[in-house]
Design a protein around this motif. Structure first.
Motif, mmCIF file in Angstrom:
data_model
loop_
_atom_site.group_PDB
_atom_site.id
_atom_site.type_symbol
_atom_site.label_atom_id
_atom_site.label_comp_id
_atom_site.label_asym_id
_atom_site.label_seq_id
_atom_site.Cartn_x
_atom_site.Cartn_y
_atom_site.Cartn_z
ATOM 1 N N ASN A 121 0.832 -1.207 0.000
ATOM 2 C CA ASN A 121 0.000 0.000 0.000
ATOM 3 C C ASN A 121 0.868 1.259 0.000
ATOM 4 O O ASN A 121 0.664 2.178 -0.809
ATOM 5 C CB ASN A 121 -0.917 -0.002 1.224
ATOM 6 C CG ASN A 121 -1.868 1.180 1.232
ATOM 7 O OD1 ASN A 121 -2.563 1.439 0.258
ATOM 8 N ND2 ASN A 121 -1.899 1.905 2.351
ATOM 9 N N PHE A 122 1.854 1.309 0.879
ATOM 10 C CA PHE A 122 2.774 2.441 0.904
ATOM 11 C C PHE A 122 3.636 2.427 -0.360
ATOM 12 O O PHE A 122 3.937 3.486 -0.938
ATOM 13 C CB PHE A 122 3.645 2.369 2.152
ATOM 14 C CG PHE A 122 4.576 3.541 2.339
ATOM 15 C CD1 PHE A 122 4.139 4.846 2.125
ATOM 16 C CD2 PHE A 122 5.902 3.344 2.720
ATOM 17 C CE1 PHE A 122 5.007 5.937 2.297
ATOM 18 C CE2 PHE A 122 6.762 4.416 2.893
ATOM 19 C CZ PHE A 122 6.323 5.716 2.670
ATOM 20 N N GLY A 123 4.017 1.239 -0.817
ATOM 21 C CA GLY A 123 4.827 1.132 -2.026
ATOM 22 C C GLY A 123 4.123 1.661 -3.254
ATOM 23 O O GLY A 123 4.745 2.288 -4.114
ATOM 24 N N GLN A 163 11.653 -1.389 0.853
ATOM 25 C CA GLN A 163 10.911 -2.633 1.049
ATOM 26 C C GLN A 163 9.473 -2.484 0.551
ATOM 27 O O GLN A 163 8.919 -3.394 -0.079
ATOM 28 C CB GLN A 163 10.932 -3.023 2.524
ATOM 29 C CG GLN A 163 12.289 -3.489 3.019
ATOM 30 C CD GLN A 163 12.380 -3.519 4.538
ATOM 31 O OE1 GLN A 163 11.398 -3.295 5.247
ATOM 32 N NE2 GLN A 163 13.583 -3.785 5.046
ATOM 33 N N ALA A 164 8.879 -1.319 0.817
ATOM 34 C CA ALA A 164 7.497 -1.069 0.386
ATOM 35 C C ALA A 164 7.410 -1.024 -1.139
ATOM 36 O O ALA A 164 6.494 -1.602 -1.744
ATOM 37 C CB ALA A 164 6.995 0.241 0.991
ATOM 38 N N LEU A 165 8.355 -0.344 -1.761
ATOM 39 C CA LEU A 165 8.349 -0.231 -3.219
ATOM 40 C C LEU A 165 8.524 -1.602 -3.854
ATOM 41 O O LEU A 165 7.817 -1.963 -4.809
ATOM 42 C CB LEU A 165 9.469 0.712 -3.668
ATOM 43 C CG LEU A 165 9.526 1.082 -5.146
ATOM 44 C CD1 LEU A 165 8.199 1.657 -5.621
ATOM 45 C CD2 LEU A 165 10.651 2.084 -5.391
ATOM 46 N N TRP A 166 9.434 -2.396 -3.333
ATOM 47 C CA TRP A 166 9.638 -3.749 -3.849
ATOM 48 C C TRP A 166 8.394 -4.600 -3.647
ATOM 49 O O TRP A 166 7.990 -5.353 -4.555
ATOM 50 C CB TRP A 166 10.841 -4.390 -3.165
ATOM 51 C CG TRP A 166 11.121 -5.801 -3.590
ATOM 52 C CD1 TRP A 166 10.955 -6.940 -2.850
ATOM 53 C CD2 TRP A 166 11.617 -6.237 -4.860
ATOM 54 N NE1 TRP A 166 11.324 -8.053 -3.559
ATOM 55 C CE2 TRP A 166 11.737 -7.655 -4.804
ATOM 56 C CE3 TRP A 166 11.975 -5.578 -6.028
ATOM 57 C CZ2 TRP A 166 12.189 -8.403 -5.886
ATOM 58 C CZ3 TRP A 166 12.426 -6.345 -7.110
ATOM 59 C CH2 TRP A 166 12.533 -7.729 -7.020
ATOM 60 N N ALA A 167 7.766 -4.474 -2.485
ATOM 61 C CA ALA A 167 6.549 -5.250 -2.213
ATOM 62 C C ALA A 167 5.460 -4.917 -3.226
ATOM 63 O O ALA A 167 4.733 -5.808 -3.699
ATOM 64 C CB ALA A 167 6.058 -4.966 -0.792
#
Length: 338
Positions: A239-241, A322-326
């Protein structure tokens, strides 16, 4: 009349037709591009405080933080300028945003005083405006609504479209925009008058033909859509990603499947495919290496314009990466755009 002369006359006539055709196309492109740049757009009027004030939770946390440093019975916030604290925190958040998610220096210069962001005889001379509080700054009298129009909609205060990649910033929250403005206002003033941009024949053609669509004209219905007051909570999740990835669409396209970069330098290679199909076999560590060091999984260096990105990505937190990758892992696999 000799055969050679007939051929020469024929070739001359053909060249004349081609020249006339090119001249006509150039005149049409210039006129059509000027017409699109002269259009006016209505954008909603928004108002948000700059800087964003402290929330009740912020005040409570600050009171608890200072409680151990005052005498018993004394108000921990006595004499504390809460507005000054709000400004300090907003400037800090804004600095992080422009160093990571919204790389303003790419167009406005390392001192934010503006200058030439791109120059080519074919494409034109594109100038980044002065964003500081010095002489020549374009934004000295900007209200929150003006900042919203230009940054999130690509529309100048008077309603004319700007050559601004506002589609990348449409999902920017009110607080993020307020934080960036607070940061810009806190910078040392730069006295620099920036001349207007000029369009070369290739830029005029791209605008006239619709190959490059101005942000203001791309989705006119979005000009009345309300923006989020706050960004998503900073968690290492998709969601943040997704919020972070919105600034990638200008080059990697809405699907993030990559392809030729619309309106970019003709020398730039196509943007990479960021869906699982394009990053097949990549690990999170490979992704971090590309973002922070500018090195692909195969050991080769990233090329322009992404080669300039690691200097911003190196400031990204582990949570943001980590968020962007997720989020990228949740995208449906797609082939690169032609």
């Amino acid at each position: 009349m000799g055969v050679g002369r007939k051929i020469a006359i024929g070739v001359s006539g053909l060249v004349g037709i081609v020249v006339v055709g090119i001249a006509g196309t150039y005149l049409w492109a210039g006129s059509a591009a000027s017409g699109k740049l002269a259009d006016t757009y209505r954008v909603h009027d928004v108002a948000f405080p700059i800087p964003a004030p402290l929330t009740e939770a912020d005040v409570s946390a600050l009171r608890a933080e200072r409680a151990s440093h005052v005498r018993k019975g004394q108000d921990p916030l006595a004499g504390v300028d809460l507005n000054a604290v709000a400004i300090e925190r907003a400037v800090k958040r804004g600095k992080h945003l422009v160093e990571t998610l919204y790389p303003c220096t790419g167009c406005h210069g390392m001192d934010y005083g503006g200058g030439v962001m791109f120059e080519s005889s074919l494409v034109g001379r594109f100038m980044g405006p002065n964003l500081t509080t010095g002489k020549g700054a374009r934004t000295l009298s900007y209200t929150a609504a003006d900042w919203d129009r230009i940054v999130r909609h690509g529309v100048k205060p008077g309603g004319k479209p700007a050559i601004m990649p506002a589609n990348d910033f449409f999902e920017m929250s009110d607080r993020e925009l307020a934080d960036i403005v607070a940061f810009l206002r806190a910078l040392p003033p730069v006295d620099r008058i920036i001349p207007p941009s000029t369009l070369g024949p290739l830029a005029k053609w791209h605008i006239a033909s619709g190959e490059f669509v101005l942000s203001a004209a791309s989705h006119p219905t979005k000009h009345e859509i309300a923006h989020a007051a706050l960004p998503p909570e900073a968690l290492p999740d998709a969601n943040f990603g997704k919020h972070l990835a919105q600034t990638c669409i200008g080059c990697h396209r809405k699907t993030l499947a990559g392809g030729p970069i619309a309106g970019g330098d003709p020398r730039w290679p196509p943007a990479a495919n960021l869906t699982p199909a394009g990053l097949s076999g990549w690990t999170y560590e490979d992704f971090v290496g590309a973002m922070r060091k500018g090195i692909r999984k195969d050991g080769t260096a990233l090329r322009e314009p992404m080669s300039a990105r690691p200097r911003f990505a190196e400031h990204m937190s582990d949570t943001e990466l980590q968020a962007l990758w997720a989020y990228l892992r949740t995208l449906p696999p797609q082939s690169s755009a032609p």
